[in-house]
Scaffold this active site. Structure first.
Site, short mmCIF file in Angstrom:
data_model
loop_
_atom_site.label_atom_id
_atom_site.label_comp_id
_atom_site.label_asym_id
_atom_site.label_seq_id
_atom_site.Cartn_x
_atom_site.Cartn_y
_atom_site.Cartn_z
N GLU A 14 9.77 -0.46 2.58
CA GLU A 14 8.59 -0.65 2.85
C GLU A 14 8.15 -0.58 4.40
O GLU A 14 8.73 -1.13 5.22
CB GLU A 14 7.97 -2.01 2.50
CG GLU A 14 6.29 -2.29 2.54
CD GLU A 14 5.99 -3.82 2.33
OE1 GLU A 14 5.12 -4.05 1.64
OE2 GLU A 14 6.82 -4.77 2.55
N GLU A 19 -4.13 -4.96 5.59
CA GLU A 19 -3.62 -5.85 5.03
C GLU A 19 -4.01 -7.35 5.47
O GLU A 19 -4.09 -7.34 6.80
CB GLU A 19 -2.07 -5.61 5.16
CG GLU A 19 -1.14 -6.88 4.52
CD GLU A 19 0.26 -6.71 4.38
OE1 GLU A 19 0.88 -7.35 4.15
OE2 GLU A 19 0.77 -5.50 4.94
#
Length: 274
Positions: free
Chosen positions: A152, A254
């Site tokens: 990620e 995020e």
């Protein structure tokens, strides 16, 4: 001058409960098939979540991926309240409420491209954890015991939480006139595009936060090279073999455990194609 979203439009749409200007949002349940007209080439494996919209669309459910126009999007949260408003030109807005949950979402592409140059602009954002180029790489030929089989990655632009404090330092480099430093951290048995997994996170963090209300470019190949020079394996960024989502690459907002309500809005585009 590029067209950007107005956050008032986002809030109005959310209040009115409008999901799409002319296309009703279909939220597949129990893995039911998406209609033939909304199937996306090469992504049929993910048809439980992948949808195709031709107009501005509001996404509110917990997990959704798909395309609005030519732009792929991801929208994921493990609770709380957050919504993603998208338009076909890459304009988008995220709205979230405070609470104890994690959210990540934004528009981009359903695969990573090491040669891509990402253009973006944020006109406003009220304290997101990260404003970042965000994506995944996956190599199913590597053993799952090796965290490098699934990565990620984040190319940070703005942040309120500093990921370097818990990361392993790699190298410092220049890209497009900006000094970045690389860091690597490991996630053990956490949600991923391939179910609960142990995987690496790769970070590129600029020396300074990037300003709002300006056009920016991220030269992704510079970051891939810096991660490799740090001694880190780069798995396949164009791989449809993961179980839950493709190896997408998006300009993401995020937030985790947000202390208060917030919003962010901007636009993303392929700068190399222009």
């Amino acid at each position: 001058m590029k067209k950007y979203f107005c956050i008032k439009t986002i809030l109005l749409l959310a209040i009115c409960g409008i999901v799409s200007c002319s296309t009703e949002q279909k939220v597949p349940e129990n893995n039911e098939d998406v209609s033939e007209s909304s199937a996306i080439s090469n992504l049929d494996k993910f048809d439980a979540y992948t949808q195709k919209f031709t107009d501005a669309t509001l996404i509110t459910q917990n997990h959704a991926t798909g395309h609005v126009g030519d732009f792929f999007f991801t929208h994921w949260k493990d609770g709380g309240s957050a919504s993603l408003q998208l338009d076909t030109d890459g304009s988008f807005g995220v709205s979230w409420e405070g609470g104890g949950y994690n959210y990540v979402g934004g528009p981009g592409w359903h695969y990573g491209d090491e040669d891509r140059v990402i253009g973006y602009r944020f006109d406003e954002e009220s304290g997101a954890s990260y404003i970042t180029l965000y994506g995944w790489g996956y190599d199913e030929t590597m053993p799952e015991s090796d965290p490098a089989h699934l990565v990620e990655y984040y190319v940070l632009q703005r942040w309120t939480y500093d990921p370097s404090q818990n990361g392993e330092y790699g190298t410092t480099f220049m890209s497009n006139g900006i000094e970045y430093s690389t860091y690597r951290s490991v996630r053990e048995n956490k949600p991923s595009i391939n179910g609960p997994s142990t995987f690496y996170q790769y970070w590129s963090k600029p020396a300074q936060q990037q300003p709002l209300e300006e056009d920016h470019e991220i030269i992704f190949t510079d970051h891939v090279q810096a991660w490799a020079e740090s001694g880190w394996i780069i798995p396949d960024m164009n791989n449809l073999n993961a179980s839950d989502d493709p190896t997408y690459q998006v300009m993401a907002v995020e937030v985790f455990n947000p202390g208060q309500d917030g919003t962010a809005s901007g636009q993303v585009w392929d700068a190399k194609a222009q």
